[in-house]
Design an enzyme around this catalytic site. Structure first.
Site, PDB file in Angstrom:
ATOM      1  N   ARG A 123       0.803  -1.231   0.000  1.00  9.85           N
ATOM      2  CA  ARG A 123       0.000   0.000   0.000  1.00  9.85           C
ATOM      3  C   ARG A 123       0.836   1.282   0.000  1.00  9.85           C
ATOM      4  NH1 ARG A 123      -3.049  -2.721   4.034  1.00  9.85           N
ATOM      5  NH2 ARG A 123      -4.812  -3.791   3.067  1.00  9.85           N
ATOM      6  N   LYS A 145       3.081  11.521 -11.119  1.00  9.43           N
ATOM      7  CA  LYS A 145       2.262  10.656 -11.979  1.00  9.43           C
ATOM      8  C   LYS A 145       3.037   9.364 -12.197  1.00  9.43           C
ATOM      9  CE  LYS A 145      -0.551  13.867 -14.661  1.00  9.43           C
ATOM     10  NZ  LYS A 145      -0.847  14.388 -16.011  1.00  9.43           N
ATOM     11  N   GLU A 187      10.082  18.941 -24.306  1.00  8.41           N
ATOM     12  CA  GLU A 187       9.343  19.272 -23.065  1.00  8.41           C
ATOM     13  C   GLU A 187       9.822  20.607 -22.498  1.00  8.41           C
ATOM     14  OE1 GLU A 187       6.729  17.688 -21.977  1.00  8.41           O
ATOM     15  OE2 GLU A 187       6.892  15.558 -22.495  1.00  8.41           O
ATOM     16  N   LYS A 229       7.530  23.191 -13.213  1.00  5.25           N
ATOM     17  CA  LYS A 229       6.668  22.029 -12.943  1.00  5.25           C
ATOM     18  C   LYS A 229       6.308  21.966 -11.459  1.00  5.25           C
ATOM     19  CE  LYS A 229       5.383  17.418 -13.907  1.00  5.25           C
ATOM     20  NZ  LYS A 229       5.501  16.215 -14.691  1.00  5.25           N
ATOM     21  N   GLU A 239      -4.433  17.228 -10.910  1.00  4.97           N
ATOM     22  CA  GLU A 239      -4.944  17.698 -12.210  1.00  4.97           C
ATOM     23  C   GLU A 239      -6.453  17.904 -12.216  1.00  4.97           C
ATOM     24  OE1 GLU A 239      -2.734  16.071 -15.592  1.00  4.97           O
ATOM     25  OE2 GLU A 239      -4.568  16.199 -16.760  1.00  4.97           O
ATOM     26  N   ARG A 243      -3.164  22.069 -13.574  1.00  2.00           N
ATOM     27  CA  ARG A 243      -2.082  21.172 -13.990  1.00  2.00           C
ATOM     28  C   ARG A 243      -2.242  20.723 -15.443  1.00  2.00           C
ATOM     29  NH1 ARG A 243       0.851  16.162 -10.767  1.00  2.00           N
ATOM     30  NH2 ARG A 243       2.071  15.453 -12.544  1.00  2.00           N
ATOM     31  N   ASN A 247      -0.168  19.513 -20.285  1.00  3.41           N
ATOM     32  CA  ASN A 247      -0.481  18.598 -21.388  1.00  3.41           C
ATOM     33  C   ASN A 247      -0.441  19.270 -22.752  1.00  3.41           C
ATOM     34  OD1 ASN A 247      -0.881  16.437 -19.625  1.00  3.41           O
ATOM     35  ND2 ASN A 247      -2.962  17.135 -19.165  1.00  3.41           N
ATOM     36  N   HIS A 250       0.380  17.317 -25.859  1.00  6.05           N
ATOM     37  CA  HIS A 250       0.286  15.895 -25.509  1.00  6.05           C
ATOM     38  C   HIS A 250      -0.961  15.205 -26.045  1.00  6.05           C
ATOM     39  CE1 HIS A 250       3.650  16.932 -22.999  1.00  6.05           C
ATOM     40  NE2 HIS A 250       3.758  15.703 -22.536  1.00  6.05           N
ATOM     41  N   HIS A 254      -0.094  12.121 -27.941  1.00  5.94           N
ATOM     42  CA  HIS A 254      -0.509  10.767 -27.534  1.00  5.94           C
ATOM     43  C   HIS A 254      -1.214  10.044 -28.676  1.00  5.94           C
ATOM     44  CE1 HIS A 254      -0.356  11.122 -22.853  1.00  5.94           C
ATOM     45  NE2 HIS A 254       0.800  10.839 -23.395  1.00  5.94           N
ATOM     46  N   HIS A 267       8.736   9.842 -27.071  1.00  5.10           N
ATOM     47  CA  HIS A 267       7.660  10.653 -26.483  1.00  5.10           C
ATOM     48  C   HIS A 267       7.858  12.148 -26.815  1.00  5.10           C
ATOM     49  CE1 HIS A 267       4.609  11.880 -23.583  1.00  5.10           C
ATOM     50  NE2 HIS A 267       5.493  12.685 -23.020  1.00  5.10           N
TER      51      HIS A 267
HETATM   52  P1  NAD Z   1      13.089   5.970 -21.599  1.00  2.00           P
HETATM   53  O1  NAD Z   1      12.888   5.804 -20.171  1.00  2.00           O
HETATM   54  O2  NAD Z   1      12.669   4.867 -22.513  1.00  2.00           O
HETATM   55  O3  NAD Z   1      14.626   6.291 -21.870  1.00  2.00           O
HETATM   56  C1  NAD Z   1      15.077   6.505 -23.185  1.00  2.00           C
HETATM   57  C2  NAD Z   1      16.298   5.640 -23.522  1.00  2.00           C
HETATM   58  O4  NAD Z   1      17.453   6.233 -22.942  1.00  2.00           O
HETATM   59  C3  NAD Z   1      16.228   4.227 -23.000  1.00  2.00           C
HETATM   60  O5  NAD Z   1      16.732   3.366 -23.975  1.00  2.00           O
HETATM   61  C4  NAD Z   1      17.148   4.267 -21.784  1.00  2.00           C
HETATM   62  O6  NAD Z   1      17.717   3.003 -21.503  1.00  2.00           O
HETATM   63  C5  NAD Z   1      18.186   5.240 -22.225  1.00  2.00           C
HETATM   64  N1  NAD Z   1      18.895   5.959 -21.182  1.00  2.00           N
HETATM   65  C6  NAD Z   1      18.366   6.450 -20.037  1.00  2.00           C
HETATM   66  N2  NAD Z   1      19.283   7.205 -19.407  1.00  2.00           N
HETATM   67  C7  NAD Z   1      20.399   7.149 -20.129  1.00  2.00           C
HETATM   68  C8  NAD Z   1      21.679   7.732 -19.991  1.00  2.00           C
HETATM   69  N3  NAD Z   1      21.953   8.591 -19.005  1.00  2.00           N
HETATM   70  N4  NAD Z   1      22.626   7.445 -20.922  1.00  2.00           N
HETATM   71  C9  NAD Z   1      22.323   6.643 -21.970  1.00  2.00           C
HETATM   72  N5  NAD Z   1      21.133   6.087 -22.181  1.00  2.00           N
HETATM   73  C10 NAD Z   1      20.173   6.351 -21.261  1.00  2.00           C
HETATM   74  O7  NAD Z   1      12.370   7.281 -22.165  1.00  2.00           O
HETATM   75  P2  NAD Z   1      12.073   8.708 -21.530  1.00  2.00           P
HETATM   76  O8  NAD Z   1      11.940   9.612 -22.680  1.00  2.00           O
HETATM   77  O9  NAD Z   1      13.010   9.051 -20.444  1.00  2.00           O
HETATM   78  O10 NAD Z   1      10.643   8.516 -20.852  1.00  2.00           O
HETATM   79  C11 NAD Z   1       9.499   8.229 -21.609  1.00  2.00           C
HETATM   80  C12 NAD Z   1       8.439   7.708 -20.672  1.00  2.00           C
HETATM   81  O11 NAD Z   1       8.171   8.688 -19.680  1.00  2.00           O
HETATM   82  C13 NAD Z   1       7.129   7.408 -21.365  1.00  2.00           C
HETATM   83  O12 NAD Z   1       6.632   6.178 -20.902  1.00  2.00           O
HETATM   84  C14 NAD Z   1       6.221   8.547 -20.906  1.00  2.00           C
HETATM   85  O13 NAD Z   1       4.877   8.174 -20.826  1.00  2.00           O
HETATM   86  C15 NAD Z   1       6.777   8.829 -19.539  1.00  2.00           C
HETATM   87  N6  NAD Z   1       6.497  10.188 -19.067  1.00  2.00           N
HETATM   88  C16 NAD Z   1       5.972  10.308 -17.825  1.00  2.00           C
HETATM   89  C17 NAD Z   1       5.707  11.565 -17.307  1.00  2.00           C
HETATM   90  C18 NAD Z   1       5.174  11.705 -15.917  1.00  2.00           C
HETATM   91  O14 NAD Z   1       4.790  12.818 -15.530  1.00  2.00           O
HETATM   92  N7  NAD Z   1       5.147  10.651 -15.140  1.00  2.00           N
HETATM   93  C19 NAD Z   1       5.980  12.703 -18.080  1.00  2.00           C
HETATM   94  C20 NAD Z   1       6.520  12.546 -19.349  1.00  2.00           C
HETATM   95  C21 NAD Z   1       6.783  11.276 -19.833  1.00  2.00           C
HETATM   96  N1  GLY Z   2       3.549  15.345 -17.768  1.00  5.52           N
HETATM   97  C1  GLY Z   2       2.319  15.946 -17.386  1.00  5.52           C
HETATM   98  C2  GLY Z   2       2.118  16.018 -15.914  1.00  5.52           C
HETATM   99  O1  GLY Z   2       2.963  15.620 -15.151  1.00  5.52           O
HETATM  100  O2  GLY Z   2       1.080  16.447 -15.484  1.00  5.52           O
END
Ligand code: NAD
Ligand code: GLY
Length: 362
Positions: A123, A145, A187, A229, A239, A243, A247, A250, A254, A267
């Site tokens: 939990r 998130k 971003e 942020k 949100e 907030r 988006n 997005h 998306h 992304h």
């Molecule tokens: P990712 O986590 O897939 O990382 C991208 C690539 O970079 C991967 O292959 C990873 O292994 C590699 N990598 C990571 N750090 C590295 C480093 N320092 N050196 C070399 N390689 C490295 O992609 P991302 O763009 O970081 O994240 C995308 C994800 O984040 C999506 O699932 C998206 O939905 C999510 N997201 C979430 C939020 C949120 O608010 N929670 C916001 C935006 C995106």
């Molecule tokens: N990436 C959008 C949010 O965190 O609300």
């Protein structure tokens, strides 16, 4: 090192930003962690762990934390209930208790998945974000998130679950592939459009140096992005209102990711196309100027990001995805549209015909 705070009452937490923070991870946990057990669970993937796992482990062990590493596959596919179940199994096997921190070392994929597991294991256990992509450092690691994907849609199963701290070591950006740096910069542009026109100027002036990954500048954009942020999230954690401006880009983004199976574009690239398209929708509705739209597109192009919708883009299908988007309510088409640099508004019930025309024109 700079410290920002996400202000959420008893769930407030620090964001530490600087160079060389990973080798001191154990110290940060000791100094800023709240009521943590010594046993930690380090979630990463093979790519990131091979680069930074030993440093993180060494830093934790030096402060008498034990470490159970658990690696997930390096792709969006890791954000699944299947991988979450494997992490629960490993956490139980390792004897983690309610105070054992789960540490996410990696990009947004690792962060979203590890956070989802932290929110649900027993939990809820302490969660520490150690983002290593630019996208995760400026966006995904802050704000709570956490989610896994469902075959019918991205991030459909999730929670709002804040970390206890975010530790951003900008040195990790040195190993990041250039395409991932560009995706993160999308971003960064978003923050300029939605909140801070001066920041947009700064990114414009320094575009070439940011593309080169100059660390001093990277640290500045990470800091300003996180500050924006943090401010937005502190006002509206779940949100229910403001907030939603985060988006911008997005909703169309998306739809692009959904229709291309999350494999063709990163992304941030989808968000870049989404911002350009949503800007064109704002133009068609007379909400913002042609000069601003062309400045936005020029900046994205200077950052080597795509601005046209993909050649295979099916506008009608995309519109259907956008109406189903979980940010929409009662199936009404909702978009965050720009008014001026630094100001956007959430529009509900937009005329689908106009949106469709813009999407069809690509
Ligand atoms: P990712 O986590 O897939 O990382 C991208 C690539 O970079 C991967 O292959 C990873 O292994 C590699 N990598 C990571 N750090 C590295 C480093 N320092 N050196 C070399 N390689 C490295 O992609 P991302 O763009 O970081 O994240 C995308 C994800 O984040 C999506 O699932 C998206 O939905 C999510 N997201 C979430 C939020 C949120 O608010 N929670 C916001 C935006 C995106
Ligand atoms: N990436 C959008 C949010 O965190 O609300």
């Amino acid at each position: 090192m700079a410290t920002l705070t996400v202000s959420l009452g008893e769930r407030s937490y620090p964001i530490l930003i600087g160079e060389g923070l990973l080798p001191r991870l154990g110290e940060h946990l000791r100094e800023k962690g709240r009521n943590l057990s010594r046993g930690t669970f380090l979630v990463s993937n093979p790519t990131v762990f091979s680069l930074y796992g030993p440093v993180a482990e060494g830093a934790l062990q030096a402060q008498e934390f034990s470490v159970t590493p658990c690696l997930v596959e390096d792709s969006e596919k890791a954000k699944s209930l299947d991988w979450a179940a494997r992490l629960y199994d490993a956490a139980i096997e390792a004897g983690l208790d309610r105070r054992s921190p789960i540490i996410a070392l990696g990009g947004g994929v690792v962060g979203d998945l590890a956070g989802f597991v932290a929110a649900t294991y027993m939990r809820g256990v302490p969660f520490i974000q150690v983002p290593t992509t630019l996208l995760a450092q400026v966006d995904a690691s802050v704000g709570g998130k956490v989610a896994v994907d469902h075959p019918r849609g991205k991030n459909l199963i999730g929670a709002f679950y804040q970390p206890q701290m975010v530790v951003i070591d900008v040195n990790t950006l040195q190993s990041l592939p250039a395409r991932q740096v560009r995706a993160g910069l999308a971003e960064v542009v978003k923050y300029g459009v939605i909140w801070d026109a001066d920041f947009l100027d700064f990114v414009e002036t320094n575009a070439a140096r940011l593309l080169n990954g100059e660390l001093f500048l990277m640290q500045q954009v990470v800091h300003r992005s996180c500050a924006i942020k943090a401010q937005v999230v502190s006002q509206d954690e779940r949100e229910s209102g403001p907030r939603a401006i985060l988006n911008f880009g997005h909703t169309v983004g998306h739809a692009i990711e959904t229709l291309t199976g999350y494999s063709s574009y990163h992304h941030g690239e989808a968000v870049a196309m989404g911002m350009a398209a949503e800007g064109r929708i704002a133009r068609a509705l007379g909400l913002w100027s042609g000069e601003e739209q062309s400045r936005l597109e020029k900046l994205l192009i200077a950052l080597q990001l795509p601005v046209s919708l993909p050649p295979s883009f099916a506008a009608k299908e995309a519109l259907a995805v956008m109406v189903r988007d979980k940010k929409a309510t009662e199936q009404r088409l909702t978009l965050v549209l720009p008014k001026h640099f630094g100001e956007v508004t959430v529009y509900r019930d937009l005329p689908a015909e106009t949106v469709l025309q813009v999407l069809e024109a690509r």
